[in-house]
Design an enzyme around this catalytic site. Structure first.
Site, PDB file in Angstrom:
ATOM      1  N   ASP A  66       0.823  -1.223   0.000  1.00 53.92           N
ATOM      2  CA  ASP A  66       0.000   0.000   0.000  1.00 53.92           C
ATOM      3  C   ASP A  66       0.854   1.269   0.000  1.00 53.92           C
ATOM      4  O   ASP A  66       0.323   2.376  -0.037  1.00 53.92           O
ATOM      5  CB  ASP A  66      -0.984  -0.003   1.185  1.00 53.92           C
ATOM      6  N   HIS A  67       2.194   1.117  -0.004  1.00 55.30           N
ATOM      7  CA  HIS A  67       3.073   2.299  -0.017  1.00 55.30           C
ATOM      8  C   HIS A  67       3.970   2.368  -1.257  1.00 55.30           C
ATOM      9  O   HIS A  67       4.652   3.367  -1.460  1.00 55.30           O
ATOM     10  CB  HIS A  67       3.934   2.321   1.255  1.00 55.30           C
TER      11      HIS A  67
HETATM   12 ZN   LIG Z   1       0.407   0.822   5.180  1.00 55.47          ZN
HETATM   13 ZN   LIG Z   2       2.907  -1.059   6.463  1.00 57.67          ZN
END
Ligand SMILES: [Zn+2]
Ligand SMILES: [Zn+2]
Length: 312
Positions: A66-67
């Site tokens: 998610d990054h």
């Molecule tokens: Zn995250």
């Molecule tokens: Zn994380």
């Protein structure tokens, strides 16, 4: 000069409707710094009409999808746009290897050079500097190596008070006055006291980005008094045990850190998809630190030399 943060994504691991994975754009002057690049980031950059050639630095906090899952797509688009401007990419060990493999198997030779800087996420360390800002890593505590980033404007020159300046000063002496020195003769006697002919410089602005982490007080000395603190607030405090177990923080913990660090403003983000309405998250933080805001998609926070300017 602009010192402005744009929120591109606010969601934790599983995206929620209308929320995107973590990504932020910090504009300093005419240059953009992209902080994290979750899936969907390039779509968000297009939605907000960000000119990709102006992104000179990309900072990746850690290798949870998610990054950084948006990175390969974004770099590919830059390539298709025939970018030639060099790009600095800062990230944890393993990122360069991942990207190199992706480009290798897709038979892509980029049109622009990437300089990769491998970070040590366990230390507070200067990793970047140009003529206006410095960037330091902030050690986080997460399930995988993870760091935050502290962006600071460099000290600015003092203002010369023209009507008080003696006529005999040379241009190099005027420069020395701007940098706080007194003017002395060859024997070391002070001819002009700096305090008599200058006034204080404009404030140097600062932004601390604290990505995925457990509540962690040992970063307090580094973020003390920053203008703007982003801190993840994945859960409400009723789920503090889950936060601790998954190495995340609650809104109350983020606000407690903001209070202890005496920051000017707190931005909360990385929200769990379980919270459809984020009002309780904001209220929980405000009860501890009133100057709290939600880092929702599209929000822009301009840190001015004397105040803030927000737009939705
Ligand atoms: Zn995250
Ligand atoms: Zn994380």
């Amino acid at each position: 000069m602009d010192f402005e943060l744009k929120i591109l994504g606010s969601s934790s691991a599983i995206p929620a409707p209308n929320r995107f994975h973590t990504a932020q754009l910090l504009t300093v002057g005419s240059h953009h710094n992209l902080i994290d690049c979750g899936e969907g980031t390039q779509g968000q950059l297009m939605r907000y009409k960000v000119k990709l050639p102006r992104i000179l630095n990309i900072f990746i906090s850690h290798l949870h999808g998610d990054h950084f899952f948006g990175l390969f797509g974004l770099l590919s688009t830059m390539h298709l746009q025939m970018r030639t401007t060099p790009l600095n990419l800062f990230g944890p060990p393993g990122l360069a290897e991942l990207l190199t493999l992706q480009f290798q198997v897709s038979n892509t030779i980029l049109t622009f050079p990437i300089t990769f800087y491998e970070l040590d996420p366990t230390v507070y360390k200067k990793i970047y500097e140009d003529k206006t800002i410095t960037v330091h890593t902030l050690p986080m505590e997460h399930r995988v190596p993870c760091c935050g980033f502290l962006f600071r404007e460099k000290p600015k020159p003092r203002h010369l008070v023209k009507e008080k300046l003696p006529d005999f000063l040379t241009p190099p002496q005027l420069v020395r006055l701007k940098f706080g020195e007194d003017i002395k003769d060859e024997h070391g006697n002070i001819l002009v006291h700096n305090r008599d002919v200058t006034t204080a410089p404009k404030r140097s602005r600062s932004y601390a980005f604290c990505s995925d982490t457990k509540y962690k007080e040992d970063i307090l000395p580094y973020i003390q008094g920053v203008d703007l603190l982003y801190h993840e607030a994945t859960f409400l405090h009723e789920l503090v045990d889950r936060a601790t177990y998954t190495h995340h923080s609650t809104a109350k913990q983020a606000a407690t850190l903001a209070l202890k660090a005496n920051v000017k403003r707190l931005l909360l983000g990385h929200f769990s998809a379980r919270y459809k309405d984020l009002t309780p998250v904001l209220e929980e933080a405000k009860a501890v630190f009133p100057n709290s805001m939600l880092a929702t998609e599209g929000k822009t926070i301009g840190v001015l030399e004397y105040d803030f300017r927000d737009t939705e």
